[in-house]
Design a protein around this motif. Structure first.
Motif, PDB file in Angstrom:
ATOM      1  N   VAL A  25     -11.227   2.044  -3.178  1.00 33.38           N
ATOM      2  CA  VAL A  25      -9.899   2.578  -3.482  1.00 33.38           C
ATOM      3  C   VAL A  25      -9.894   4.055  -3.088  1.00 33.38           C
ATOM      4  O   VAL A  25     -10.371   4.906  -3.852  1.00 33.38           O
ATOM      5  N   ALA A 288     -10.696  -3.112  -7.927  1.00 33.73           N
ATOM      6  CA  ALA A 288     -10.118  -2.482  -6.743  1.00 33.73           C
ATOM      7  C   ALA A 288      -8.932  -3.285  -6.213  1.00 33.73           C
ATOM      8  O   ALA A 288      -7.891  -2.714  -5.854  1.00 33.73           O
ATOM      9  N   LEU A 292      -5.126  -1.749  -5.884  1.00 32.50           N
ATOM     10  CA  LEU A 292      -4.453  -1.691  -4.579  1.00 32.50           C
ATOM     11  C   LEU A 292      -3.180  -2.535  -4.575  1.00 32.50           C
ATOM     12  O   LEU A 292      -2.170  -2.150  -3.975  1.00 32.50           O
ATOM     13  N   ARG A 295      -0.609  -0.599  -6.484  1.00 33.03           N
ATOM     14  CA  ARG A 295      -0.163   0.533  -5.664  1.00 33.03           C
ATOM     15  C   ARG A 295       0.836   0.060  -4.600  1.00 33.03           C
ATOM     16  O   ARG A 295       1.781   0.786  -4.252  1.00 33.03           O
TER      17      ARG A 295
END
Length: 310
Positions: A25, A288, A292, A295
């Motif tokens: 990340v 992770a 992600l 995000r």
């Protein structure tokens, strides 16, 4: 503001995550409890059972990760609605859970608790063997883990029924769902496996009424949470023979008090919550992937429905 993850857990995992997660990340920093630095910079927390008051001290918290498959041990009620709660979805964890269920089913199918008790008293007492096709196995809970358990047990030649709250469809599994279906499912369960999440609705689902609906002489496997099992009801069912044997990987509390009768019961096999352990690197990859996805505006793998509790 760059994301900062606060890790609470074993030093070995924390130190590995400090190195690995920033590679997975970009921009992420990992801090190890209790060295959290400025609480206002913490955006993510990964823990099993953090201090009750921790979340209230983190004004910019966005995501909380359970480092295991369950989230009942976290104070989810202390999280603001905007904070995402994520359980670990890690392939190795699922494989280990399915392997433990296989171990338990085969041990109970072949009367291992009876033979262990006979060994302790010096008895040579062979028992008749039941064909696998005549031993009906039921899995309560058909999520990622329960589905893998049901599939692996069925591949061994056992007829498998799966029960869940919502409809599921698994090849080779007799899938049933809803509270109304549960009594009929229990009535055909020679070995009953609990792989449910622990919620207010499932607490003590393994109780006296449940055991009474099983075929006499059925066996029980609890690999969900200790809170799923009414231990007093199990002891009573073992005493009458309604339940012939049990294999328990979880108890309430953990560990049990030294004088608890389950420790020494001749028809109970206890293991110390070891059915599966999250792989350190696999857990980092799962965290992770969730960060992600969040995000990018998509649904993180393992996102918990806070209203359902899993």
């Amino acid at each position: 503001m760059n994301p900062v993850l606060l890790h609470l857990g074993t030093p070995a995992r924390g130190e590995r995550w400090q190195t690995l997660l920033p590679r997975l990340v970009p921009g992420l920093t990992v801090r190890l409890w209790p060295d959290m630095g400025d609480p206002a910079t913490i955006t993510h927390v990964a823990a099993w059972a953090p201090p009750d008051d921790l979340f209230a001290t983190l004004p910019n918290l966005a995501m909380v990760f359970s480092v295991g498959a369950g989230v009942d041990q976290l104070r989810a009620d202390a999280l603001p609605d905007h904070v995402a709660l994520v359980r670990t979805v890690e392939p190795g964890l699922i494989v280990e859970m399915a392997d433990y269920a296989t171990l338990a089913v085969l041990a109970l199918h072949r009367d291992l608790p009876r033979y262990l008790a006979a060994q302790r008293t010096g008895q040579w007492a062979p028992q008749p063997v039941t064909a696998k096709g005549a031993r009906r196995v039921t899995v309560l809970g058909l999520g990622a883990m329960g589905g893998a358990i049901a599939t692996q047990i069925a591949a061994l030649g056992f007829p498998v029924t799966g029960w869940s709250r919502r409809p599921r469809d698994l090849p080779g599994i007799d899938c049933r769902h809803g509270a109304d279906a549960l009594p009929n499912v229990l009535a055909i369960s020679d070995i009953l496996i609990c792989a449910l999440p622990l919620t207010p609705e499932t607490r003590h689902i393994l109780n006296a009424a449940t055991f009474a609906l099983l075929p006499r002489g059925a066996a029980v496997v609890n690999m969900g949470r200790g809170g799923h099992l009414d231990q007093v009801a199990l002891l009573a069912a073992l005493e009458t023979g309604q339940v012939a044997a049990a294999m328990l990987d979880v108890t309430d509390p953990e560990p049990l008090p030294p004088d608890h009768p389950l420790w020494r019961h001749p028809r109970v096999v206890l293991t110390p919550h070891v059915a599966a352990e999250t792989d350190i690197d696999g857990g980092a990859r799962a965290v992770a992937a969730a960060i992600l996805a969040h995000r990018a505006g998509s649904v993180p793998p393992g996102l918990v429905d806070r209203s359902a509790g899993y």
